[in-house]
Design a protein around this motif. Structure first.
Motif: not given
Lengths: 470, 93
Positions: A71, A82, A85, B39-43
């Motif tokens: 990630r 993330p 974003f 998925f940029s919000l939740f892992d």
């Protein structure tokens, strides 16, 4: 209407039959010329980036890696999380606007030279030509019944296609997981199931789209092809046939004077149709199937040269120019797209340049509002999340501000955070109740790096206490 | 006899490739977008732990997420196509 339809097909029906007929394979003839060379150059550059860039190392890690398992995105010296974003969103908007701008200016430049579908189709066509031979040889081979020779040729072609597709799939996954590790796993047969799946999936998509679907992707699947008419105007660059000059078309001897025969410059050799990867006749006017690859320009220029006619019967031009008017490059829509693009691009550069690669999140202990210590101080408990978004280990000093004589109690004076890691730090803050004007107070945590001067951030939190006695 | 034969004809004679593509392709595009946003919000590792599959890798989570999204969007596209069929079918002889 139904009475006439039985005997003689109307124009409408012909069009309909044309639309609904089974797709016939298109065998584009090989073409040489300036635009073919430009297409080859674009193809080499783009495929070079796609297959080569993942192998480039930068400061001990892959130079460009959208590391999904970890990630984080590495783009040369920068690391994105993330939390970043917004930059990706901004980048996508910029990409879309650039496409609008280029479409308004230069039509389907993207389709003809840069679209992955075009680029991979070109390389698949090249392989097909190397194995099966020229257009004529390919048509002949496909008409033949299956024989040992035909089977061998087809088998070779598909084998090369499939190997190439698998390599493409492998590279694709290598953009998202470290490619050197992936390679080691591959040669030791230790690839994970998901990685294997994606290699096969992307490989299959490449083989299917570039080997089999080809121009049908542009015609049936591409949303851009459908909505780009909204971005076109009379000043947009396009590939067009000069009807005034070409018609009436017809065959003639090289020595003949077409004017005496009452003919235009088009000798009706159908070369432009044979080279077209989407199988259209450019002489029928503007068609949405035309991807603007300019293959017909190259081939027609060749023919014109052989006939000793001036080049450019099929050429890059604009609707306005064809009507004998001047083409305007600066038009309202171009200016609007360009201005928006400049603003957004400036915003992105500014945001990345001033980006602080450090984040501090404050979580208050939810179980208790506050504690009272033996000394009569009010205590709040927090968990701080320190995100070190730089590429080297950092030592941070933490302070609290905003409340008089606030005491910060942590396990150690310094917070150490490895590169690219999130560190949880439990801390307690104690304040004399006399210094608490109200039950809920603002408190600021200030985090400053001792390793990298200038790397600091301040985050606001809440400090709760009892209602002050009147 | 034929009030609007073109609609019926279109339904019958759209190239198969276009019919398949009009369900699978828009849903693929939207599913990709949804996957990126989600998925940029939740892992996926967190989600896997919460769902009781701690051994699920992130790549696995992304994959399952993407295909779950694709399935949903494809059902939606498929239903749109299905409901576009005319209710009163003219007879064609």
């Amino acid at each position: 209407m139904s009475a006439t339809a039985g005997k003689k097909p109307t124009v409408d029906q012909e069009v309909e039959n044309e639309l609904y007929k089974k797709r016939q394979k298109i065998y584009p003839r090989e073409v040489h010329g300036i635009f073919a060379r430009m297409r080859t150059l674009a193809m080499i550059a783009l495929l070079g980036i796609f297959y080569g860039l993942p192998w480039l190392q930068w400061n001990g890690h892959q130079a460009v890696l959208f590391d999904l398992p970890a990630r984080k995105f590495y783009i040369f010296g920068l690391t994105f999380w993330p939390q970043d974003f917004i930059y990706l969103a901004l980048l996508l908007i910029i990409a879309a606007l650039s496409l609008f701008l280029f479409t308004a200016l230069a039509g389907r430049l993207w389709c003809g030279y840069a679209c992955p579908q075009t680029v991979w189709t070109e390389i698949f066509l090249w392989i097909e030509r190397k194995v099966e031979g020229s257009r004529q040889q390919q048509i002949k081979l496909d008409k033949q019944p299956m024989s040992a020779r035909k089977f061998r040729i087809k088998f070779t072609k598909h084998l090369i296609w499939i190997l190439f597709s698998l390599w493409t799939g492998f590279t694709f996954v290598g953009w998202f997981t470290p490619i050197h590790e992936l390679w080691n796993e591959l040669i030791h047969f230790q690839l994970g199931p998901w990685e294997t799946f994606w290699i096969l999936f992307y490989g299959f998509a490449t083989y299917g789209n570039a080997g089999w679907m080809r121009e049908q992707v542009c015609i049936y699947m591409c949303p851009y092809a459908r909505f780009q008419s909204a971005m076109f105007d009379k000043d947009t660059l396009l590939v067009a046939y000069d009807e005034k000059r070409g018609e009436p078309r017809g065959p003639r001897k090289k020595s003949a004077n077409p004017r005496e025969l009452g003919l235009g410059d088009c000798i009706d050799c159908t070369m432009c149709v044979q080279v077209c990867p989407t199988g259209i006749d450019i002489r029928d006017g503007l068609q949405y199937q035309c991807i603007g690859c300019a293959a017909c320009i190259d081939i027609c220029d060749d023919v014109m040269e052989k006939m000793n006619y001036p080049k450019g019967l099929v050429r890059y031009t604009t609707e306005r120019a064809l009507e004998g008017e001047h083409t305007h490059i600066l038009r309202p829509r171009v200016i609007v797209y360009a201005t928006l693009l400049l603003i957004l691009f400036g915003a992105l550069v500014y945001a990345i340049a001033t980006r602080v690669p450090l984040e501090l999140d404050i979580l208050r202990d939810r179980n208790t509002l506050y504690n009272e210590t033996d000394e009569g101080l009010i205590e709040n408990v927090y968990t701080l999340k320190v995100v070190n978004m730089t590429n080297r280990p950092q030592k941070f000093k933490l302070d609290v501000e905003g409340l008089k004589d606030a005491k910060l109690i942590a396990r150690s004076d310094l917070i150490e955070a490895p590169p690219g890691e999130v560190v949880s730090v439990p801390v307690r803050v104690q304040v004399d109740p006399e210094n608490l004007p109200q039950p809920g107070n603002d408190i600021r945590f200030h985090l400053e790096s001792l390793t990298q001067p200038g790397l600091e951030t301040t985050e606001e939190g809440r400090f709760l206490g009892p209602r002050p006695e009147m | 006899m034929q009030k609007n034969p073109t609609i019926y004809k279109e339904q019958q004679e759209l190239p198969t490739i276009q019919r398949v593509v009009s369900v699978l392709w828009p849903s693929f595009l939207v599913a990709s977008l949804a996957t990126v946003l989600f998925f940029s919000l939740f892992d996926p590792a967190d989600l896997g732990r919460l769902a009781g599959y701690p051994e699920l890798t992130r790549t696995g989570g992304y994959t399952i997420g993407f295909f779950a999204f694709w399935l949903m969007t494809a059902i939606s596209c498929g239903m749109t196509c299905y409901f576009r069929k005319p209710v009163h079918r003219p007879r064609i002889d």
